[in-house]
Design a protein around this motif. Structure first.
Motif, short mmCIF file in Angstrom:
data_model
loop_
_atom_site.label_atom_id
_atom_site.label_comp_id
_atom_site.label_asym_id
_atom_site.label_seq_id
_atom_site.Cartn_x
_atom_site.Cartn_y
_atom_site.Cartn_z
N LEU A 1 0.83 -1.21 0.00
CA LEU A 1 0.00 0.00 0.00
C LEU A 1 0.86 1.26 0.00
CD1 LEU A 1 -2.95 1.10 0.27
CD2 LEU A 1 -2.62 0.98 2.76
N LEU A 2 1.99 1.20 0.68
CA LEU A 2 2.86 2.37 0.85
C LEU A 2 3.86 2.56 -0.27
CD1 LEU A 2 3.51 1.86 4.65
CD2 LEU A 2 2.31 3.82 3.68
N GLY A 3 4.21 1.48 -0.96
CA GLY A 3 5.22 1.55 -2.01
C GLY A 3 6.10 0.32 -1.99
N ALA A 4 7.40 0.52 -1.68
CA ALA A 4 8.34 -0.60 -1.60
C ALA A 4 9.32 -0.36 -0.45
CB ALA A 4 9.08 -0.78 -2.91
N PRO A 5 8.82 -0.30 0.78
CA PRO A 5 9.69 0.01 1.91
C PRO A 5 10.50 -1.16 2.44
CG PRO A 5 7.43 -0.21 2.66
CD PRO A 5 7.40 -0.34 1.17
N ARG B 1 -9.69 -2.91 4.15
CA ARG B 1 -11.03 -2.60 4.61
C ARG B 1 -11.49 -1.27 4.01
NH1 ARG B 1 -9.92 -4.60 10.90
NH2 ARG B 1 -9.02 -6.60 10.27
N LYS B 2 -12.72 -0.89 4.28
CA LYS B 2 -13.29 0.29 3.63
C LYS B 2 -12.53 1.56 3.96
CE LYS B 2 -18.01 -1.53 3.31
NZ LYS B 2 -19.43 -1.35 3.73
N LYS B 3 -11.99 1.66 5.16
CA LYS B 3 -11.30 2.87 5.59
C LYS B 3 -9.79 2.79 5.35
CE LYS B 3 -14.70 4.06 9.16
NZ LYS B 3 -14.89 4.35 10.62
N GLU B 4 -9.34 1.88 4.49
CA GLU B 4 -7.91 1.72 4.22
C GLU B 4 -7.26 3.05 3.86
OE1 GLU B 4 -6.00 -1.65 1.73
OE2 GLU B 4 -6.30 0.01 0.33
N LYS B 5 -6.09 3.30 4.44
CA LYS B 5 -5.42 4.57 4.20
C LYS B 5 -3.92 4.41 4.35
CE LYS B 5 -5.84 9.47 5.46
NZ LYS B 5 -6.51 10.44 6.37
N ALA B 6 -3.16 5.06 3.46
CA ALA B 6 -1.70 5.11 3.54
C ALA B 6 -1.27 6.53 3.88
CB ALA B 6 -1.08 4.66 2.22
N GLU C 1 14.39 12.72 10.74
CA GLU C 1 13.83 12.86 9.40
C GLU C 1 13.57 11.51 8.74
OE1 GLU C 1 16.64 14.42 10.45
OE2 GLU C 1 15.55 16.28 10.96
N THR C 2 13.85 10.43 9.44
CA THR C 2 13.61 9.08 8.91
C THR C 2 12.14 8.94 8.48
OG1 THR C 2 15.34 8.10 10.28
CG2 THR C 2 13.65 6.61 9.42
N ILE C 3 11.93 8.36 7.30
CA ILE C 3 10.57 8.21 6.76
C ILE C 3 9.78 7.18 7.56
CG2 ILE C 3 9.22 7.63 4.71
CD1 ILE C 3 10.93 10.18 4.47
N LEU C 4 8.53 7.53 7.83
CA LEU C 4 7.58 6.60 8.44
C LEU C 4 6.42 6.38 7.48
CD1 LEU C 4 6.95 7.66 12.17
CD2 LEU C 4 8.56 5.98 11.28
N GLY C 5 5.96 5.14 7.40
CA GLY C 5 4.75 4.83 6.65
C GLY C 5 3.70 4.25 7.59
N LEU C 6 2.51 4.78 7.54
CA LEU C 6 1.39 4.26 8.33
C LEU C 6 0.41 3.59 7.38
CD1 LEU C 6 0.62 7.36 10.61
CD2 LEU C 6 2.39 5.62 10.90
N ALA C 7 0.16 2.33 7.60
CA ALA C 7 -0.84 1.60 6.81
C ALA C 7 -2.01 1.29 7.73
CB ALA C 7 -0.25 0.32 6.23
N LYS C 8 -3.14 1.94 7.47
CA LYS C 8 -4.29 1.85 8.37
C LYS C 8 -5.43 1.05 7.74
CE LYS C 8 -5.60 5.61 10.46
NZ LYS C 8 -5.42 5.18 11.86
N ASP C 9 -6.05 0.20 8.55
CA ASP C 9 -7.25 -0.55 8.13
C ASP C 9 -7.03 -1.23 6.78
OD1 ASP C 9 -9.14 0.11 10.33
OD2 ASP C 9 -8.80 2.15 9.63
N ILE C 10 -5.93 -1.95 6.66
CA ILE C 10 -5.56 -2.56 5.38
C ILE C 10 -6.64 -3.54 4.91
CG2 ILE C 10 -3.79 -3.90 4.18
CD1 ILE C 10 -1.91 -3.04 6.56
#
Length: 241
Positions: A118-122, A195-200, A184-193
């Motif tokens: 969902l976030l890319g290729a971390p 499901r209807k409220k899925e969010k990156a 400054e390290t990048i963080l990715g949050l993958a929420k409700d993967i």
């Protein structure tokens, strides 16, 4: 036969064909009430044994009892049953009783893998998983693991990052990680993967709004080379481009 089945992150499209086939053919489904609800279309007409949170041992013991009766039963887990799931508990219980029951573990897509997509290729270079839940692992041990992973500059996948009962665990974890990685390290949050409220959400340790993080979120902390391009989180593998 006793199956332990990983459902993936929550939607039918991310379940394996093997998982769906097993769920369709077994007579009994055993699982956490919320996870049973996710697959209600697949389990219509079957015997359902479901319980709430913190009743994992009871569920697995009941599944073993049902299997000993000669029925085909599936214990279901979200994600992968072998990653903070029910597979280990089932095998531990059987090792104590020496019951001769055939067990098949069916893998599923765990939250870090689905979240990474969902976030890319971390996760293109070495990474690890650390759960911030101290219900069964002492916080002192979790801290040691955070120090080790951060000092080695792993990409770190944080499971169970923040809840009402543990509102400050993520803050403490990031304070440890920041001893080894820049703010400054990048963080990715993958929420409700799945499901209807899925969010990156892409951010940094310095800019993170922790109120966006809950128990349905997996937090991916990049390494020192991780960057963002076109709203994608990328960790280089090291190819000479």
């Amino acid at each position: 036969m006793l199956y332990v089945v990983g459902l993936g992150p929550g939607e039918k499209g991310k379940m394996s064909l093997e998982a769906m086939e097993v769920i369709r053919k077994v007579e009994v489904i055993v699982g956490y009430t919320t996870y049973v609800r996710l697959i209600h279309e697949l389990v219509s007409g079957k015997e359902i044994i479901s319980t709430g949170m913190k009743q994992e041992i009871d569920r697995c013991k009941k599944a073993i009892e049902v299997a000993k009766e000669g029925k085909n039963v599936a214990v279901i887990s979200s994600g992968d049953a072998g990653v903070y799931g029910m597979a280990g508990l089932v095998l531990e219980l059987l090792s104590q009783t020496n019951d001769e029951i055939n067990v098949k573990i069916v893998p599923g897509i765990t939250a870090s893998i689905a979240g990474a997509a969902l976030l890319g290729a971390p996760l293109m270079n070495d990474f690890c998983h650390i759960s911030l839940s101290d219900l069964m692992t002492p916080w002192e041990m979790i801290e040691k693991r955070l120090h080790a992973a951060a000092s080695a500059d792993f990409v770190i996948c944080l499971y169970n990052p923040r809840s009402k009962g543990r509102p400050n665990h993520l803050t403490k974890a990031l304070e440890i990680i920041q001893q080894y990685k820049p703010k400054e390290t990048i963080l990715g949050l993958a929420k409700d993967i799945g499901r209807k409220k899925e969010k990156a959400i892409l951010t940094t340790m310095a800019q993170l709004d922790e109120t966006m993080v809950d128990m349905t979120t997996v937090v991916l902390v990049g390494n020192k080379e991780t960057y963002i391009h076109n709203e994608r989180m990328i960790t280089p593998r090291g190819y000479q481009l």
